[in-house]
Write a protein that holds these residues in place. Structure first.
Motif, PDB file in Angstrom:
ATOM      1  N   TYR A  91      -9.296   9.995  18.811  1.00 40.45           N
ATOM      2  CA  TYR A  91      -7.853   9.972  18.579  1.00 40.45           C
ATOM      3  C   TYR A  91      -7.422   8.794  17.727  1.00 40.45           C
ATOM      4  CZ  TYR A  91      -6.407  14.092  21.067  1.00 40.45           C
ATOM      5  OH  TYR A  91      -6.203  15.406  21.424  1.00 40.45           O
ATOM      6  N   LEU A  92      -8.131   7.687  17.810  1.00 37.22           N
ATOM      7  CA  LEU A  92      -7.833   6.570  16.918  1.00 37.22           C
ATOM      8  C   LEU A  92      -8.122   6.954  15.470  1.00 37.22           C
ATOM      9  CD1 LEU A  92      -9.340   3.609  18.979  1.00 37.22           C
ATOM     10  CD2 LEU A  92      -6.911   4.090  18.624  1.00 37.22           C
ATOM     11  N   ALA A  93      -9.249   7.622  15.250  1.00 33.03           N
ATOM     12  CA  ALA A  93      -9.594   8.049  13.895  1.00 33.03           C
ATOM     13  C   ALA A  93      -8.614   9.092  13.387  1.00 33.03           C
ATOM     14  CB  ALA A  93     -11.022   8.605  13.872  1.00 33.03           C
ATOM     15  N   ALA A  94      -8.261  10.051  14.229  1.00 30.73           N
ATOM     16  CA  ALA A  94      -7.310  11.076  13.820  1.00 30.73           C
ATOM     17  C   ALA A  94      -5.961  10.462  13.470  1.00 30.73           C
ATOM     18  CB  ALA A  94      -7.153  12.108  14.934  1.00 30.73           C
ATOM     19  N   ALA A  95      -5.598   9.398  14.180  1.00 29.83           N
ATOM     20  CA  ALA A  95      -4.314   8.737  13.941  1.00 29.83           C
ATOM     21  C   ALA A  95      -4.316   7.914  12.670  1.00 29.83           C
ATOM     22  CB  ALA A  95      -3.964   7.838  15.128  1.00 29.83           C
ATOM     23  N   GLY A  96      -5.501   7.647  12.128  1.00 33.39           N
ATOM     24  CA  GLY A  96      -5.573   6.864  10.904  1.00 33.39           C
ATOM     25  C   GLY A  96      -5.675   5.374  11.119  1.00 33.39           C
ATOM     26  N   VAL A  97      -6.187   4.951  12.275  1.00 35.31           N
ATOM     27  CA  VAL A  97      -6.443   3.521  12.471  1.00 35.31           C
ATOM     28  C   VAL A  97      -7.531   3.116  11.481  1.00 35.31           C
ATOM     29  CG1 VAL A  97      -7.303   1.776  14.072  1.00 35.31           C
ATOM     30  CG2 VAL A  97      -5.715   3.540  14.875  1.00 35.31           C
TER      31      VAL A  97
ATOM     32  N   MET B 215       0.838  -1.193   0.000  1.00 27.96           N
ATOM     33  CA  MET B 215       0.000   0.000   0.000  1.00 27.96           C
ATOM     34  C   MET B 215       0.877   1.248   0.000  1.00 27.96           C
ATOM     35  SD  MET B 215      -2.819   1.246   2.829  1.00 27.96           S
ATOM     36  CE  MET B 215      -1.596   1.249   4.135  1.00 27.96           C
ATOM     37  N   LYS B 216       0.621   2.121  -0.950  1.00 30.53           N
ATOM     38  CA  LYS B 216       1.381   3.364  -1.055  1.00 30.53           C
ATOM     39  C   LYS B 216       0.532   4.504  -0.512  1.00 30.53           C
ATOM     40  CE  LYS B 216       3.872   6.283  -4.358  1.00 30.53           C
ATOM     41  NZ  LYS B 216       4.266   6.470  -5.777  1.00 30.53           N
ATOM     42  N   LEU B 217       1.131   5.337   0.335  1.00 25.58           N
ATOM     43  CA  LEU B 217       0.417   6.476   0.894  1.00 25.58           C
ATOM     44  C   LEU B 217       0.192   7.524  -0.184  1.00 25.58           C
ATOM     45  CD1 LEU B 217       2.280   6.908   4.314  1.00 25.58           C
ATOM     46  CD2 LEU B 217       0.091   5.784   3.914  1.00 25.58           C
ATOM     47  N   THR B 218      -1.016   8.082  -0.223  1.00 28.90           N
ATOM     48  CA  THR B 218      -1.326   9.141  -1.167  1.00 28.90           C
ATOM     49  C   THR B 218      -0.712  10.455  -0.700  1.00 28.90           C
ATOM     50  OG1 THR B 218      -3.367   9.797  -0.048  1.00 28.90           O
ATOM     51  CG2 THR B 218      -3.518   7.999  -1.674  1.00 28.90           C
ATOM     52  N   ASN B 219      -0.677  11.434  -1.571  1.00 23.85           N
ATOM     53  CA  ASN B 219      -0.154  12.747  -1.200  1.00 23.85           C
ATOM     54  C   ASN B 219      -0.965  13.344  -0.052  1.00 23.85           C
ATOM     55  OD1 ASN B 219       1.869  12.681  -3.135  1.00 23.85           O
ATOM     56  ND2 ASN B 219       0.626  13.705  -4.687  1.00 23.85           N
ATOM     57  N   GLU B 220      -2.288  13.143  -0.092  1.00 22.71           N
ATOM     58  CA  GLU B 220      -3.137  13.649   0.989  1.00 22.71           C
ATOM     59  C   GLU B 220      -2.805  12.965   2.311  1.00 22.71           C
ATOM     60  OE1 GLU B 220      -7.861  13.733   2.228  1.00 22.71           O
ATOM     61  OE2 GLU B 220      -7.299  13.735   0.099  1.00 22.71           O
ATOM     62  N   GLN B 221      -2.565  11.650   2.275  1.00 27.53           N
ATOM     63  CA  GLN B 221      -2.209  10.927   3.496  1.00 27.53           C
ATOM     64  C   GLN B 221      -0.839  11.341   4.003  1.00 27.53           C
ATOM     65  OE1 GLN B 221      -2.790   6.960   1.904  1.00 27.53           O
ATOM     66  NE2 GLN B 221      -4.657   6.666   3.122  1.00 27.53           N
ATOM     67  N   LEU B 222       0.093  11.574   3.107  1.00 25.26           N
ATOM     68  CA  LEU B 222       1.419  12.036   3.522  1.00 25.26           C
ATOM     69  C   LEU B 222       1.323  13.357   4.269  1.00 25.26           C
ATOM     70  CD1 LEU B 222       3.502  11.179   0.329  1.00 25.26           C
ATOM     71  CD2 LEU B 222       3.697  10.087   2.574  1.00 25.26           C
TER      72      LEU B 222
ATOM     73  N   GLY C  47       5.236   2.748   9.671  1.00 25.72           N
ATOM     74  CA  GLY C  47       4.431   2.748  10.880  1.00 25.72           C
ATOM     75  C   GLY C  47       3.009   3.223  10.612  1.00 25.72           C
ATOM     76  N   GLN C  48       2.883   4.259   9.786  1.00 30.94           N
ATOM     77  CA  GLN C  48       1.542   4.751   9.474  1.00 30.94           C
ATOM     78  C   GLN C  48       0.731   3.710   8.720  1.00 30.94           C
ATOM     79  OE1 GLN C  48       0.191   7.718  10.589  1.00 30.94           O
ATOM     80  NE2 GLN C  48      -1.647   6.660   9.902  1.00 30.94           N
ATOM     81  N   LYS C  49       1.381   2.956   7.881  1.00 29.41           N
ATOM     82  CA  LYS C  49       0.686   1.876   7.173  1.00 29.41           C
ATOM     83  C   LYS C  49       0.186   0.810   8.149  1.00 29.41           C
ATOM     84  CE  LYS C  49       3.231   2.474   2.841  1.00 29.41           C
ATOM     85  NZ  LYS C  49       4.220   1.876   1.899  1.00 29.41           N
ATOM     86  N   LYS C  50       0.936   0.573   9.212  1.00 30.02           N
ATOM     87  CA  LYS C  50       0.481  -0.373  10.237  1.00 30.02           C
ATOM     88  C   LYS C  50      -0.815   0.125  10.875  1.00 30.02           C
ATOM     89  CE  LYS C  50       4.933  -2.348  11.685  1.00 30.02           C
ATOM     90  NZ  LYS C  50       5.860  -2.515  12.836  1.00 30.02           N
ATOM     91  N   LEU C  51      -0.877   1.434  11.133  1.00 29.27           N
ATOM     92  CA  LEU C  51      -2.095   1.990  11.724  1.00 29.27           C
ATOM     93  C   LEU C  51      -3.264   1.893  10.755  1.00 29.27           C
ATOM     94  CD1 LEU C  51      -0.816   5.191  13.582  1.00 29.27           C
ATOM     95  CD2 LEU C  51      -1.121   2.873  14.467  1.00 29.27           C
ATOM     96  N   LEU C  52      -3.020   2.197   9.502  1.00 25.23           N
ATOM     97  CA  LEU C  52      -4.085   2.134   8.502  1.00 25.23           C
ATOM     98  C   LEU C  52      -4.610   0.708   8.322  1.00 25.23           C
ATOM     99  CD1 LEU C  52      -2.565   4.626   5.924  1.00 25.23           C
ATOM    100  CD2 LEU C  52      -4.738   4.922   7.130  1.00 25.23           C
ATOM    101  N   ALA C  53      -3.750  -0.261   8.572  1.00 25.55           N
ATOM    102  CA  ALA C  53      -4.166  -1.663   8.477  1.00 25.55           C
ATOM    103  C   ALA C  53      -4.742  -2.180   9.788  1.00 25.55           C
ATOM    104  CB  ALA C  53      -2.980  -2.529   8.068  1.00 25.55           C
ATOM    105  N   GLY C  54      -4.659  -1.392  10.849  1.00 28.29           N
ATOM    106  CA  GLY C  54      -5.078  -1.833  12.174  1.00 28.29           C
ATOM    107  C   GLY C  54      -6.582  -1.787  12.371  1.00 28.29           C
ATOM    108  N   LYS C  55      -7.056  -2.619  13.309  1.00 29.97           N
ATOM    109  CA  LYS C  55      -8.478  -2.708  13.621  1.00 29.97           C
ATOM    110  C   LYS C  55      -8.656  -2.676  15.138  1.00 29.97           C
ATOM    111  CE  LYS C  55      -9.284  -5.628   9.554  1.00 29.97           C
ATOM    112  NZ  LYS C  55      -9.816  -6.926   9.070  1.00 29.97           N
ATOM    113  N   VAL C  56      -9.381  -1.671  15.622  1.00 26.36           N
ATOM    114  CA  VAL C  56      -9.591  -1.498  17.061  1.00 26.36           C
ATOM    115  C   VAL C  56     -11.085  -1.439  17.345  1.00 26.36           C
ATOM    116  CG1 VAL C  56      -9.192  -0.029  19.071  1.00 26.36           C
ATOM    117  CG2 VAL C  56      -7.397  -0.290  17.351  1.00 26.36           C
TER     118      VAL C  56
END
Length: 273
Positions: free
Chosen positions: A46-52, A1-8, A22-31
């Motif tokens: 804060y989970l949503a803001a972090a990109g979980v 998975m490649k981060l988009t410019n907006e995600q960067l 690390g950010q890709k780990k959060l995007l793939a995470g499930k809480v």
């Protein structure tokens, strides 16, 4: 998975800390957040803001005007709405990257394992306000091998700990059985400083994020307490109890139990501080 410019750009402060990997780990995470109230509201935000990437919200209540003093995921316009719907609307507005899954149902011995398995959640946050739900969540996580964060708040204080299978004590190791009915006042009776939920809920979100990243020291083997009046944190070392009824050397609990002692005038799994 490649981060988009907006995600960067969105996660740029994270990427400085732990890189795109690390950010890709959060995007793939499930809480999974059980309770969309005083603890679950700041934790989920804060989970949503972090990109979980996937956040599950469990609650079987509607937004009441008295909730808004502390349950910051809801607004005045949300009064009368289902909490899960109000929470989803807020989280999706905050971060469209996040997939929000809602469960408008009571947590009990039948529904909880199904909810956990629904998205194969990596980490669970106990943001409930009653002892039956807390013991049920602990037991489901221990029996199922799921890491979770426990927390509780009342008046001007709160506490939290993290359970990871094979590392440190579970909730029952410290709090063996539920207190007698009436021994602990409900939040409706005792009151709660709204900001205390923010402090403890943010710690729960932090624990979930650290777990997903595999970085830092979790609150395993420690009970963290907070007193807002003295602005004092205390980290109390706690160990695994070999006599624990569910994770001890000779456990006596082998299946989930629906307990009947309500606290905060809520049914099992319904209340959310």
């Amino acid at each position: 998975m490649k981060l988009t410019n907006e995600q960067l750009e969105r996660y740029s402060r994270h990427i400085i800390l732990f890189g795109g990997k690390g950010q890709k780990k959060l995007l793939a995470g499930k809480v999974l957040v059980i309770g969309a109230g005083g603890l679950g509201a700041p934790a989920a935000l804060y989970l949503a803001a972090a990109g979980v990437g996937t956040i599950g919200i469990v609650d079987y209540d509607v937004v009441d005007l008295s909730n808004l003093q502390r349950q910051i995921i809801h607004s005045t316009a949300s009064v009368g709405q289902r909490k899960v719907d109000s929470a989803r609307h807020t989280l999706e507005g905050l971060n469209p990257d996040v997939h929000v899954v809602t469960y408008n149902e009571w947590v009990n011995s039948q529904t909880l394992p199904q909810i956990i398995d629904d998205q194969h959640y990596d980490f669970i946050i106990d943001a409930t306000d009653n002892f039956p739900a807390k013991f049920l969540i602990n037991d489901a996580c221990v029996l199922g091998g799921h890491p979770f964060s426990h927390a509780g708040i009342i008046r001007f204080g709160g506490q939290t700990l993290t359970y990871v299978p094979g590392k440190g004590p579970c909730y029952r190791c410290i709090f063996d059985t539920m207190p007698p009915a009436g021994a602990v006042p409900s939040c409706k009776e005792a009151g709660i400083l709204g900001a205390v939920g923010g402090v403890i809920g943010c710690i729960q979100a932090t624990e979930a994020i650290k777990y997903l990243l595999g970085q830092g020291e979790l609150l395993t083997g420690a009970l963290l307490t907070y007193d807002a009046l003295t602005m004092r944190f205390r980290k109390i070392p706690v160990g695994h109890n070999p006599h624990c009824a569910i994770c001890g050397d000779a456990p006596s609990i082998h299946e989930l139990i629906d307990y009947k002692q309500p606290v905060c005038e809520s049914k099992v799994g319904k209340g959310s501080l």
